[in-house]
Design a protein around this motif. Structure first.
Motif: not given
Length: 63
Positions: A1-25
């Motif tokens: 895993m190189d440094r260029s994968d970090e933003p993509s992984a962060f975006a993936w995690i955040m999109s999952g978090t946002v989806t979970a919050v919206v579903a809970a709401g």
């Protein structure tokens, strides 16, 4: 895993978090709406029962 994968992984995690919050709401909104409907129905049933009791009592006694 190189440094260029970090933003993509962060975006993936955040999109999952946002989806979970919206579903809970959405779930909370639907449950609150269901609870309010049940409370309204219970109050209506209680009022109908009280009216029926009052009617039965008034019919049971000659005037």
């Amino acid at each position: 895993m190189d440094r260029s994968d970090e933003p993509s992984a962060f975006a993936w995690i955040m999109s999952g978090t946002v989806t979970a919050v919206v579903a809970a709401g959405l779930g909370k909104f639907l449950l609150d709406r269901r609870r309010a409907g049940a409370a309204l129905e219970a109050a209506s049933a209680e009022a109908d029962a009280a009216a029926a009791d009052e009617q039965a009592e008034s019919e049971g006694h000659p005037s």
